[in-house]
Design an enzyme around this catalytic site. Structure first.
Site, PDB file in Angstrom:
ATOM      1  N   GLY A  46      -7.585   2.494 -48.812  1.00  0.00           N
ATOM      2  CA  GLY A  46      -8.673   2.942 -47.937  1.00  0.00           C
ATOM      3  C   GLY A  46      -9.528   3.974 -48.642  1.00  0.00           C
ATOM      4  O   GLY A  46      -9.025   4.986 -49.141  1.00  0.00           O
ATOM      5  N   GLU A  62     -22.389  10.305 -28.561  1.00  0.00           N
ATOM      6  CA  GLU A  62     -23.399  10.261 -29.630  1.00  0.00           C
ATOM      7  C   GLU A  62     -24.203   8.962 -29.560  1.00  0.00           C
ATOM      8  O   GLU A  62     -25.420   8.945 -29.758  1.00  0.00           O
ATOM      9  CB  GLU A  62     -22.726  10.414 -31.000  1.00  0.00           C
ATOM     10  CG  GLU A  62     -22.120  11.809 -31.169  1.00  0.00           C
ATOM     11  CD  GLU A  62     -21.862  12.201 -32.609  1.00  0.00           C
ATOM     12  OE1 GLU A  62     -21.343  11.363 -33.362  1.00  0.00           O
ATOM     13  OE2 GLU A  62     -22.158  13.348 -32.986  1.00  0.00           O
ATOM     14  N   ALA A  69     -13.406  13.237 -39.067  1.00  0.00           N
ATOM     15  CA  ALA A  69     -13.633  13.256 -40.509  1.00  0.00           C
ATOM     16  C   ALA A  69     -13.226  14.620 -41.067  1.00  0.00           C
ATOM     17  O   ALA A  69     -12.695  14.730 -42.176  1.00  0.00           O
ATOM     18  CB  ALA A  69     -15.105  12.986 -40.791  1.00  0.00           C
ATOM     19  N   LYS A 123     -25.528  18.795 -37.310  1.00  0.00           N
ATOM     20  CA  LYS A 123     -24.836  17.502 -37.269  1.00  0.00           C
ATOM     21  C   LYS A 123     -25.361  16.598 -38.382  1.00  0.00           C
ATOM     22  O   LYS A 123     -24.605  15.962 -39.105  1.00  0.00           O
ATOM     23  CB  LYS A 123     -25.042  16.844 -35.899  1.00  0.00           C
ATOM     24  CG  LYS A 123     -24.697  15.364 -35.822  1.00  0.00           C
ATOM     25  CD  LYS A 123     -23.212  15.086 -35.811  1.00  0.00           C
ATOM     26  CE  LYS A 123     -22.965  13.614 -36.086  1.00  0.00           C
ATOM     27  NZ  LYS A 123     -21.622  13.181 -35.894  1.00  0.00           N
TER      28      LYS A 123
HETATM   29  C1  LIG Z   1     -19.942   6.979 -34.272  1.00  0.00           C
HETATM   30  C2  LIG Z   1     -18.908   7.967 -34.740  1.00  0.00           C
HETATM   31  C3  LIG Z   1     -19.266   9.315 -34.889  1.00  0.00           C
HETATM   32  C4  LIG Z   1     -18.325  10.245 -35.349  1.00  0.00           C
HETATM   33  N1  LIG Z   1     -18.724  11.548 -35.525  1.00  0.00           N
HETATM   34  C5  LIG Z   1     -17.857  12.432 -36.075  1.00  0.00           C
HETATM   35  C6  LIG Z   1     -18.293  13.775 -36.395  1.00  0.00           C
HETATM   36  O1  LIG Z   1     -19.431  14.163 -36.136  1.00  0.00           O
HETATM   37  N2  LIG Z   1     -17.395  14.623 -36.978  1.00  0.00           N
HETATM   38  C7  LIG Z   1     -16.117  14.231 -37.297  1.00  0.00           C
HETATM   39  O2  LIG Z   1     -15.373  15.043 -37.873  1.00  0.00           O
HETATM   40  N3  LIG Z   1     -15.665  12.972 -37.002  1.00  0.00           N
HETATM   41  C8  LIG Z   1     -16.500  12.061 -36.402  1.00  0.00           C
HETATM   42  N4  LIG Z   1     -16.076  10.773 -36.143  1.00  0.00           N
HETATM   43  C9  LIG Z   1     -14.676  10.377 -36.462  1.00  0.00           C
HETATM   44  C10 LIG Z   1     -14.513  10.070 -37.975  1.00  0.00           C
HETATM   45  O3  LIG Z   1     -15.524   9.197 -38.408  1.00  0.00           O
HETATM   46  C11 LIG Z   1     -13.126   9.463 -38.262  1.00  0.00           C
HETATM   47  O4  LIG Z   1     -12.153  10.340 -37.790  1.00  0.00           O
HETATM   48  C12 LIG Z   1     -12.964   9.245 -39.780  1.00  0.00           C
HETATM   49  O5  LIG Z   1     -13.834   8.201 -40.214  1.00  0.00           O
HETATM   50  C13 LIG Z   1     -11.521   8.898 -40.163  1.00  0.00           C
HETATM   51  O6  LIG Z   1     -11.440   8.857 -41.557  1.00  0.00           O
HETATM   52  P1  LIG Z   1     -10.376   7.913 -42.271  1.00  0.00           P
HETATM   53  O7  LIG Z   1     -10.530   8.107 -43.738  1.00  0.00           O
HETATM   54  O8  LIG Z   1      -9.035   8.087 -41.669  1.00  0.00           O
HETATM   55  O9  LIG Z   1     -10.810   6.416 -41.874  1.00  0.00           O
HETATM   56  P2  LIG Z   1     -12.152   5.654 -42.176  1.00  0.00           P
HETATM   57  O10 LIG Z   1     -13.271   6.558 -42.447  1.00  0.00           O
HETATM   58  O11 LIG Z   1     -12.289   4.664 -41.065  1.00  0.00           O
HETATM   59  O12 LIG Z   1     -11.799   4.870 -43.531  1.00  0.00           O
HETATM   60  C14 LIG Z   1     -10.860   3.828 -43.585  1.00  0.00           C
HETATM   61  C15 LIG Z   1     -11.197   2.953 -44.793  1.00  0.00           C
HETATM   62  O13 LIG Z   1     -10.194   1.940 -44.927  1.00  0.00           O
HETATM   63  C16 LIG Z   1     -10.814   0.675 -45.138  1.00  0.00           C
HETATM   64  N5  LIG Z   1      -9.900  -0.348 -44.614  1.00  0.00           N
HETATM   65  C17 LIG Z   1      -9.473  -0.491 -43.339  1.00  0.00           C
HETATM   66  N6  LIG Z   1      -8.598  -1.516 -43.244  1.00  0.00           N
HETATM   67  C18 LIG Z   1      -8.476  -2.018 -44.506  1.00  0.00           C
HETATM   68  C19 LIG Z   1      -7.681  -3.061 -45.078  1.00  0.00           C
HETATM   69  N7  LIG Z   1      -6.829  -3.797 -44.351  1.00  0.00           N
HETATM   70  N8  LIG Z   1      -7.791  -3.279 -46.404  1.00  0.00           N
HETATM   71  C20 LIG Z   1      -8.632  -2.529 -47.177  1.00  0.00           C
HETATM   72  N9  LIG Z   1      -9.390  -1.531 -46.700  1.00  0.00           N
HETATM   73  C21 LIG Z   1      -9.310  -1.277 -45.372  1.00  0.00           C
HETATM   74  C22 LIG Z   1     -12.136   0.779 -44.362  1.00  0.00           C
HETATM   75  O14 LIG Z   1     -13.079  -0.159 -44.843  1.00  0.00           O
HETATM   76  C23 LIG Z   1     -12.530   2.233 -44.637  1.00  0.00           C
HETATM   77  O15 LIG Z   1     -13.259   2.340 -45.840  1.00  0.00           O
HETATM   78  C24 LIG Z   1     -16.984   9.815 -35.653  1.00  0.00           C
HETATM   79  C25 LIG Z   1     -16.624   8.469 -35.485  1.00  0.00           C
HETATM   80  C26 LIG Z   1     -17.571   7.551 -35.047  1.00  0.00           C
HETATM   81  C27 LIG Z   1     -17.154   6.095 -34.895  1.00  0.00           C
END
Ligand SMILES: Cc1cc2nc3c(=O)[nH]c(=O)nc-3n(C[C@H](O)[C@H](O)[C@H](O)COP(=O)(O)OP(=O)(O)OC[C@H]3O[C@@H](n4cnc5c(N)ncnc54)[C@H](O)[C@@H]3O)c2cc1C
Length: 389
Positions: free
Chosen positions: A9, A167, A311, A372
Site C-alpha cells: 500500500g 466535506e 491521514a 484544509k
Molecule cells: C473524502 C475524504 C476526506 C478526508 N479528509 C481527511 C482530512 O482532512 N484529514 C485527515 O487526516 N484524514 C482525512 N480523511 C481520511 C484519510 O484519507 C484516511 O484516513 C487515509 O487515507 C488512510 O491512509 P492509509 O495509508 O491507511 O490508506 P489509503 O490512503 O487508503 O492507502 C491505501 C493504499 O493501498 C492501496 N491498496 C488497497 N488495496 C490494495 C491491494 N489489494 N493491493 C494493492 N494495493 C492496494 C490503495 O490503492 C492505496 O494506495 C479523509 C477521507 C476521505 C475519503
C-alpha cells in the site's frame, strides 16, 4: 545480506513508512519493496473535490515513480491477494514476494452494516476512480433531466455525516447550483439531503464548530435528517427507519469503514469490523516481523477511544513502523506509538471550513478553508522532506 522489507500500500501510511525507512537505512542493510495497485499515490483527503468536478484527477494524484526517483525503494504495481505468515510470503495477482519484514498499509473498505441494497445501489468515495464515477453520474443526472423531468434525478442523498460525508455535502452545496446553470436545469428543483443515524453531525468535533457548520450548510440549501438510520436502498428509493422514503437516483454512502479483508483472511487478529489488532509498537498481535498501519488497523488512544481513521494518524503510524523495523534489525528498544494530534479541519465547500487546534484555537470560514486546502501541501511537504533527507 540485506533484509527484505515489503510494504503493501502506497497511501499515507505505506508511502511515509517506505520513505522514512529509506532515510534510516543503507542499501547494504535493506531492500525495500513498495507494492500498490495503482502507479499513483492518491490524496484521499481531497477526493470530495474531483467527485463534484471542482478538481481533476491530476490534482489529487501523484505518480509513485516520480516520488521515489532514484531512491533505493523498488516499486511494484500489483494487487495484493493474500499473505502467508508462516512462509513469509505475499501473493500478488501477478507475482509472489518473500519478506523478512512486512508492513500492511492497505487502507480500508466501506462498511455497509448489512443494510439491504446499500452496497448494490450506492456510490462510495474512497478512491479517485470512485470520485470520477460520482462526478460522471451527477453530470448524467443533470444532463438528462430535461428529457424526462424525473425529480429523483435532482435529489442527491449523502449517507453519513462524518468527515467524508460533510466535506462532500459542502462541495455539492457549492457545485450543484453551478452545474444546474451549466445544464439549464432549474436550481430550485435541486435537493441535497444528508442522512445520519447518530444524533449529531461531525462526531468528535467541537460542538460550537459543529453548529456553525450545520448553519452554513443549511443556508446553502442542505437538508439534514439526523438520528435516522437508512434501512434499505432500492434503485431510485432510499428507505429510512421512520418509514419515510426519499426518491433519489443518487445515494452516496460515507457512513463507515471496515478493514481490508485480506488482513483477516490471512489469519491476523482483527476486531469485529475487520481492522487488525496491533501492539503498542504497531506490530500485528503475536507477530514480531509484521506491522499493520493506517486505516487497516485499530488502536485505542489513552482516552480509551479508538484513534480515528485519518491521514494525520496514518502518516505518524508510517513513521513509527519505519523506526521500529529499523530498531528490530538493530536489536534496539522499540518506540511506542504516541501520536501528536494537531487538531482537525473539515472543509464545507469551496470557501469555508471549520477547524480546531488543541482545545482552545478554533477557526471558521475562509481562513479554515485555506488550512484544509494546505493540508495537501503539508502531506506532500512531508514526503518532499523525506525525499531530500
Ligand atoms: C473524502 C475524504 C476526506 C478526508 N479528509 C481527511 C482530512 O482532512 N484529514 C485527515 O487526516 N484524514 C482525512 N480523511 C481520511 C484519510 O484519507 C484516511 O484516513 C487515509 O487515507 C488512510 O491512509 P492509509 O495509508 O491507511 O490508506 P489509503 O490512503 O487508503 O492507502 C491505501 C493504499 O493501498 C492501496 N491498496 C488497497 N488495496 C490494495 C491491494 N489489494 N493491493 C494493492 N494495493 C492496494 C490503495 O490503492 C492505496 O494506495 C479523509 C477521507 C476521505 C475519503
Amino acid at each position: 545480506m540485506a533484509k527484505k522489507v515489503v510494504i503493501l500500500g502506497a497511501g499515507y501510511a505505506g508511502l511515509v513508512c517506505a520513505l522514512e525507512l529509506n532515510k534510516l537505512t543503507t542499501a547494504q542493510e535493506v531492500e525495500i519493496i513498495l507494492v500498490n495497485k495503482h502507479d499513483y499515490h492518491q490524496l484521499v483527503t481531497q477526493l470530495h473535490e474531483p467527485a463534484v468536478g471542482a478538481k481533476e484527477q491530476k490534482d489529487v494524484t501523484v505518480s509513485i515513480n516520480s516520488i521515489l526517483g532514484a531512491k533505493k525503494i523498488k516499486f511494484v504495481q500489483d494487487v495484493v491477494v493474500s499473505i502467508d505468515k508462516a512462509a513469509q510470503e505475499v501473493t500478488l495477482e501477478h507475482n509472489k514476494l518473500s519478506y523478512d519484514y512486512l508492513v500492511v498499509a492497505l487502507g480500508s473498505e466501506t462498511e455497509y452494516f448489512g443494510i439491504p441494497g446499500l452496497k448494490e445501489y450506492s456510490f462510495t468515495l474512497k478512491s479517485v476512480n470512485q470520485a470520477n464515477r460520482i462526478r460522471e453520474h451527477i453530470e448524467d443526472c443533470l444532463k438528462s433531466y430535461n428529457q424526462d423531468k424525473k425529480d429523483s434525478k435532482l435529489t442527491f442523498v449523502v449517507g453519513g455525516a462524518g468527515f467524508t460525508g460533510i466535506e462532500l455535502v459542502g462541495e455539492l452545496a457549492d457545485m450543484l447550483p453551478k452545474l444546474a446553470a451549466q445544464y439549464n436545469v432549474p436550481k430550485d428543483k435541486i435537493k441535497l439531503i444528508n442522512v445520519e443515524a447518530a444524533p449529531m453531525i461531525l462526531p468528535g468535533f467541537d460542538e460550537e464548530l459543529v453548529a456553525i457548520a450545520k448553519k452554513s450548510l443549511e443556508a446553502r440549501g442542505v437538508k439534514f435528517i439526523i438520528g435516522t438510520p437508512v434501512v434499505q436502498v432500492e434503485p431510485g428509493v432510499v428507505h429510512l427507519k421512520t418509514g419515510d422514503t426519499i426518491s433519489s437516483d443518487t445515494m452516496i454512502w460515507t457512513g463507515g469503514v471496515r478493514g481490508i479483508p485480506v488482513v483477516a483472511e490471512s489469519g491476523f487478529q482483527t476486531e469485529p469490523r475487520g481492522r487488525a489488532k496491533v501492539d503498542e509498537y504497531m506490530r500485528a498481535l503475536d507477530e514480531k516481523n509484521v506491522w499493520i498501519i493506517g486505516d487497516s488497523c485499530f488502536v485505542l488512544a489513552p482516552n480509551g477511544r479508538p484513534y480515528p481513521p485519518t491521514a494525520q494518524i496514518s502518516t505518524q503510524m508510517g513513521e513509527n513502523a519505519a523506526v521500529n523495523i529499523y530498531s528490530s534489525m538493530k536489536h534496539i528498544k522499540l518506540e511506542k506509538f504516541n501520536p501528536v494530534l494537531l487538531g482537525a479541519v473539515a472543509s464545507l465547500g469551496r470557501k469555508e471550513a471549520i477547524g480546531s487546534l488543541g482545545k482552545k484555537m478554533k477557526a471558521t470560514g475562509w481562513l479554515a478553508y485555506r488550512v484544509k486546502d494546505a493540508s495537501k501541501y503539508r502531506y506532500l511537504a512531508k514526503i518532499g522532506a523525506l525525499l531530500k533527507s
